[in-house]
Enzyme design. Structure first.
Site, PDB file in Angstrom:
ATOM      1  CB  THR A 326      -0.893   0.060   1.248  1.00  0.00           C
ATOM      2  OG1 THR A 326      -0.084   0.334   2.403  1.00  0.00           O
ATOM      3  CG2 THR A 326      -1.659  -1.234   1.447  1.00  0.00           C
ATOM      4  CG  ASP A 327       1.171   5.951  -1.163  1.00  0.00           C
ATOM      5  OD1 ASP A 327       2.180   6.068  -0.441  1.00  0.00           O
ATOM      6  OD2 ASP A 327       0.872   6.782  -2.037  1.00  0.00           O
ATOM      7  CB  ALA A 328       2.115   6.237   3.774  1.00  0.00           C
ATOM      8  CG  LEU A 329      -2.210   1.688   5.016  1.00  0.00           C
ATOM      9  CD1 LEU A 329      -2.464   0.401   5.797  1.00  0.00           C
ATOM     10  CD2 LEU A 329      -3.271   1.876   3.939  1.00  0.00           C
TER      11      LEU A 329
END
Length: 626
Positions: A326-329
């Site tokens: 994921t991109d930063a959550l």
């Protein structure tokens, strides 16, 4: 295969469970001369491998999490214990973590000592895209001019600069123990108002982005550094930064496949990138299902939380077999709508292998809260009872780590690896800057008459901030024998400043005005830790609208005998507004200036084409409409 993504009857789960474990054990043990371990991994161990945290800041005292800004340059015992306790699979580093070559090597070495599998490494990642987003110290690894600058060289040089930049960045990262680079951004920048991608993209042509992105992946991974294509399924046509909101792309399906997906499809097929990073973006034409957000509203599933996008499209249609991260959550595109626990569970259910930065850890209280979160996640996963996707994900992670230690590049020692000299890297940086500068209007050598003039000329520079003022003045002073330089900072200068009153503007022989659109995004500074500081900074400075008013005012009221030049420092799109009222316009794609010596390869390249009868070779990689 004993694992898959399709649900199965509960009676088969135990058989699948054992089969998957055996497969994982043998796959993760195929290091020469070693046998499979005897102990089976626990659910907690499997979960730990699917989490990647940042260690940007940490305060061991009672400093509140939101205000902690103590950079982690040496691994604190508290963070080391946390990583070891939960057997986390990796960490991401930021510029605050990487201060010098010796320090970075020590930090990455200390992190690797915590790996739960003695033979398989931790993932140690960074955002070293080049250009706008570069974390390594530039004294060690230049930032180069970025992807759109590489795109501007495509007509004349093909993939040569993408390949060389990929190789050089890969060598630098590998030499200091960083084995994952969250690059390249292969978003097709189709929107001039895109606030977060713009020059991080190679351009607007999906075919060109595919070729340049593929070359960068190939040559970086040849150095033993894993790459991550981002941001799937595409962040190029947005007007919202996913750090601060939830963008939506409303392309029809043919456009999505031809424009947004095409680079991912090509590079996955031809170059086998190790990672694909998700985008916190809604694509209703791909998945219009909804989730209930924590504020009670129904939200279209962002790609990061969408099984249709991550499993059916990315793994099924495109055939991606690597790791989905994921991109930063902690970004607002996810965090303002979903709790960390909800986001992690939903993204795992969607098909993501690794949750990046799902929880901010800055002090001892955060450590306790993170441990509670991990315990709750373990209970929730255990309660679900379906481990097939979990073990398939774990297998992919173990296989990728195994390839890292099996790579000849990774097995070679630092002493035997050919280290690039800083002079070689700086030469590549200068070459790329010279090859990418694009003149969009006006004659060649528009200011050449002033280079050797014995008569002292008066120059007004209109720059977006003090550092750009110093950088441009430094570049001009190296080339001009006789000139008086004055610089106005549009970030702080009021529109009625006496230095830019019409009567004062008439005294200048040359006016050079520069625009830095759009405003700085959090990704350039680091991430969500910087959003509040950026907002405060903007409150103290002129808006972009005011800065553009100053530029327009200066150009309109300059003497009719003055030579006027407009320079787009970041986005090339603004050149269209000034073509008719200036003698020449240029696009640089890169605005970096070293704060210590005010050196800028891009500014020095620009000065070359201003003062010498040499054509700027760059070509616009995006359409600029007048």
């Amino acid at each position: 295969m004993c694992v898959g993504d399709k649900p199965m009857p509960s009676a088969r789960k135990y058989v699948v469970f054992v089969c998957c474990l055996l497969q994982i054990l043998f796959m993760s043990a195929q290091v020469k001369g070693e046998e499979a371990p005897l102990r089976l991994p626990t659910l907690a161990q499997l979960l730990g491998q699917k989490i990647m945290i940042d260690i940007r800041y940490f305060c061991a005292d009672e400093t509140p999490s939101l205000t902690c800004r103590e950079p982690v340059t040496a691994l604190p015992n508290e963070l080391a214990s946390l990583i070891k306790k939960h057997q986390l699979g990796g960490v991401i580093l930021f510029s605050e973590n990487v201060q010098s070559v010796t320090q970075i090597k020590q930090l990455t070495s200390d992190i690797q000592k915590l790996r739960p599998h003695s033979r398989l490494p931790m993932f140690i990642a960074i955002d070293q895209e080049g250009g706008r987003v570069a974390r390594l110290p530039t004294a060690f690894s230049p930032a180069y001019s970025g992807n759109m600058a590489i795109g501007a060289t495509y007509d004349a040089h093909g993939t040569a600069y993408a390949a060389k930049v990929g190789e050089y960045i890969g060598r630098d990262l590998a030499s200091v123990g960083i084995n994952v680079n969250f690059a390249p951004s292969i978003d097709v920048n189709a929107n001039p108002s895109n606030p977060v991608i713009n020059v991080r993209s190679f351009g607007e042509s999906a075919e060109m982005v595919s070729e340049l992105g593929g070359a960068l992946v190939q040559h970086m991974q040849s150095q033993g550094v894993l790459t991550a294509l981002k941001h799937f399924p595409g962040h190029g046509d947005t007007v919202v930064d996913s750090h601060t909101g939830l963008p939506q792309v409303n392309h029809d399906l043919p456009t999505i496949m031809k424009q947004d997906i095409a680079p991912f499809k090509h590079i996955i097929k031809e170059h086998e990138p190790a990672f694909v990073m998700t985008a916190h973006i809604q694509y209703p034409q791909l998945d219009n299902s909804t989730l209930l957000a924590k504020n009670g509203t129904e939200q279209v599933r962002p790609a990061t939380l969408s099984p249709v996008i991550l499993t059916d499209l990315l793994r099924g249609t495109l055939g991606f077999k690597g790791i989905v991260i994921t991109d930063a959550l902690d970004m607002a595109g996810i965090a303002q709508y979903f709790s960390p626990q909800e986001a992690i569970i939903e993204t795992f259910n969607a098909g993501a292998d690794i949750a990046l930065m799902p929880y901010t850890i800055r002090n001892l209280e955060d450590i306790q809260a993170f441990s509670s979160l991990m315990d709750e996640l373990e209970r929730q996963l255990e309660k679900s009872g379906d481990f097939t996707a979990l073990f398939a994900s774990y297998t992919r992670i173990m296989n990728t780590k195994q390839k890292l230690v099996s790579s000849p590049r990774q097995l070679s020692t630092l002493s035997s690896r050919k280290v690039m000299s800083i002079d070689q890297k700086r030469q590549l940086s200068r070459d790329l800057a010279l090859a990418s500068v694009t003149q969009t209007s006006g004659p060649v050598g528009v200011l050449a008459e002033y280079r050797a003039s014995a008569t002292k000329s008066s120059w007004l520079l209109v720059m977006p901030d003090a550092l750009r003022c110093k950088g441009m003045m430094s570049a001009l002073n190296k080339a001009l024998s006789s000139a008086q330089l004055t610089c106005v900072n549009t970030t702080l200068t009021p529109i009625d400043d006496r230095r830019i009153e019409p009567q004062h503007l008439r005294q200048y022989d040359v006016v050079i005005a520069a625009d830095l659109s759009p405003q700085v995004s959090a990704i350039e500074m680091g991430g969500m830790d910087d959003v509040a500081a950026l907002r405060q900074q903007r409150m103290r400075r002129n808006s972009l609208k005011t800065q553009k008013r100053i530029i327009t005012h200066v150009i309109q009221h300059a003497s009719t005998s003055s030579k006027t030049v407009f320079v787009a420092l970041r986005n090339p799109y603004p050149v269209a507004h000034y073509v008719k009222n200036t003698d020449a316009t240029f696009a640089l794609y890169d605005y970096r200036v070293e704060p210590k010596d005010f050196k800028s390869d891009s500014f020095e390249a620009l000065v070359t084409y201003l003062l010498y009868d040499t054509s700027a070779p760059g070509r616009l990689p995006v359409t600029v409409r007048q």
